[in-house]
Design a protein around this motif. Structure first.
Motif, PDB file in Angstrom:
ATOM      1  N   ASN A  76      -9.169   2.768 -14.181  1.00 49.80           N
ATOM      2  CA  ASN A  76      -9.531   4.016 -15.034  1.00 49.80           C
ATOM      3  C   ASN A  76      -8.564   4.568 -15.967  1.00 49.80           C
ATOM      4  O   ASN A  76      -8.812   5.568 -16.805  1.00 49.80           O
ATOM      5  N   VAL A  77      -7.205   4.470 -15.476  1.00 50.18           N
ATOM      6  CA  VAL A  77      -5.975   5.172 -15.905  1.00 50.18           C
ATOM      7  C   VAL A  77      -5.983   4.606 -17.430  1.00 50.18           C
ATOM      8  O   VAL A  77      -5.978   3.457 -17.367  1.00 50.18           O
ATOM      9  N   MET A  87      -7.029  15.410  -9.220  1.00 47.57           N
ATOM     10  CA  MET A  87      -6.640  14.223  -9.291  1.00 47.57           C
ATOM     11  C   MET A  87      -5.600  13.646 -10.716  1.00 47.57           C
ATOM     12  O   MET A  87      -5.093  13.034 -10.519  1.00 47.57           O
ATOM     13  N   LEU A  88      -5.900  14.525 -11.446  1.00 47.74           N
ATOM     14  CA  LEU A  88      -4.830  14.556 -12.672  1.00 47.74           C
ATOM     15  C   LEU A  88      -3.377  14.638 -12.110  1.00 47.74           C
ATOM     16  O   LEU A  88      -2.412  14.191 -12.759  1.00 47.74           O
ATOM     17  N   ALA A  89      -3.153  15.444 -10.957  1.00 45.70           N
ATOM     18  CA  ALA A  89      -1.789  15.860 -10.486  1.00 45.70           C
ATOM     19  C   ALA A  89      -0.978  14.346 -10.118  1.00 45.70           C
ATOM     20  O   ALA A  89       0.001  14.431  -9.992  1.00 45.70           O
ATOM     21  N   SER A  90      -1.967  13.246  -9.809  1.00 46.89           N
ATOM     22  CA  SER A  90      -1.337  11.979  -9.195  1.00 46.89           C
ATOM     23  C   SER A  90      -1.027  11.157 -10.326  1.00 46.89           C
ATOM     24  O   SER A  90      -0.416  10.145 -10.136  1.00 46.89           O
ATOM     25  N   LEU A  91      -1.256  11.571 -11.509  1.00 48.16           N
ATOM     26  CA  LEU A  91      -0.824  10.627 -12.665  1.00 48.16           C
ATOM     27  C   LEU A  91       0.587  10.684 -13.110  1.00 48.16           C
ATOM     28  O   LEU A  91       1.431  11.749 -12.862  1.00 48.16           O
ATOM     29  N   ARG A  97      -9.278   4.953  -1.824  1.00 44.62           N
ATOM     30  CA  ARG A  97     -10.380   5.307  -2.706  1.00 44.62           C
ATOM     31  C   ARG A  97      -9.832   5.880  -4.117  1.00 44.62           C
ATOM     32  O   ARG A  97     -10.236   5.191  -5.005  1.00 44.62           O
ATOM     33  N   SER A  98      -8.891   6.554  -4.080  1.00 45.01           N
ATOM     34  CA  SER A  98      -8.390   6.963  -5.450  1.00 45.01           C
ATOM     35  C   SER A  98      -7.702   5.956  -5.959  1.00 45.01           C
ATOM     36  O   SER A  98      -7.649   5.887  -7.258  1.00 45.01           O
ATOM     37  N   CYS A  99      -6.847   5.165  -5.324  1.00 43.86           N
ATOM     38  CA  CYS A  99      -5.923   3.961  -6.131  1.00 43.86           C
ATOM     39  C   CYS A  99      -6.953   3.267  -6.762  1.00 43.86           C
ATOM     40  O   CYS A  99      -6.455   2.483  -7.893  1.00 43.86           O
TER      41      CYS A  99
END
Length: 173
Positions: A160-161, A16-20, A152-154
């Protein structure tokens, strides 16, 4: 072989952190919420990943975690070793030396055949984990996703980012 729940949680969190983006972080609480896991248990593993150099932290009340390395440079083995430690899963205790009729000392010049077989299997297992990077996993997920997982992730990331005041690549030292 049984790995702890922390391994699964750590791999999902790293993915998940890889998408930041470069100026974004996620809190441990947000990662725990997204995955529906214990915040304190996940925090322990996030701290371990941070100590191992896989994750970085941005301090402060609006801080959080980010990848300290490229997703292409983080293997599943890196995450497993950070969480579980470097010891092999099987550790021979030479129980042949125990009991009322132990094996004579001459049999202990070479490793036990059982131990040797288990260590060969461990090397194969570790080689396979080393060959799979977070980038590989993300590509596989993206290939198989019909858009549901990305949506869902977006939605979660949008809520939350945390934005840091500077790009992490500009941080000192």
């Amino acid at each position: 072989m049984k790995l702890s729940d922390g391994v699964e949680q750590a791999i999902h969190s790293v993915a998940m952190l890889a998408s930041l983006e470069d100026n974004q972080v996620l809190s441990a609480a947000a990662l725990a919420e997204f995955h529906g896991v214990s915040p304190s248990y996940l925090l322990k593993h996030l701290q371990t990943l941070s100590r191992s150099g896989i994750l970085g932290t941005f301090p402060g009340p609006k801080g959080g975690y980010y990848l300290a390395q490229s997703p292409a440079d983080i293997s599943l083995l890196d995450v497993v070793l950070a969480v579980e430690g470097p010891e092999p899963a099987f550790r021979c205790k030479e129980i042949r030396r125990n009991g009322p009729n132990p094996v004579p000392d001459g049999f202990f010049t070479a490793p036990c055949q059982i131990s040797a077989a288990m260590l060969r299997a461990e090397r194969s297992y570790r080689a396979e984990l080393k060959s799979v990077t977070i980038s590989h996993l993300l590509a596989d997920v993206q290939r198989d996703d019909d858009g549901t997982l990305a949506a869902r992730s977006c939605v979660f990331l949008d809520a939350n980012v945390r934005i840091t005041p500077q790009n992490r690549s500009q941080e000192p030292g």
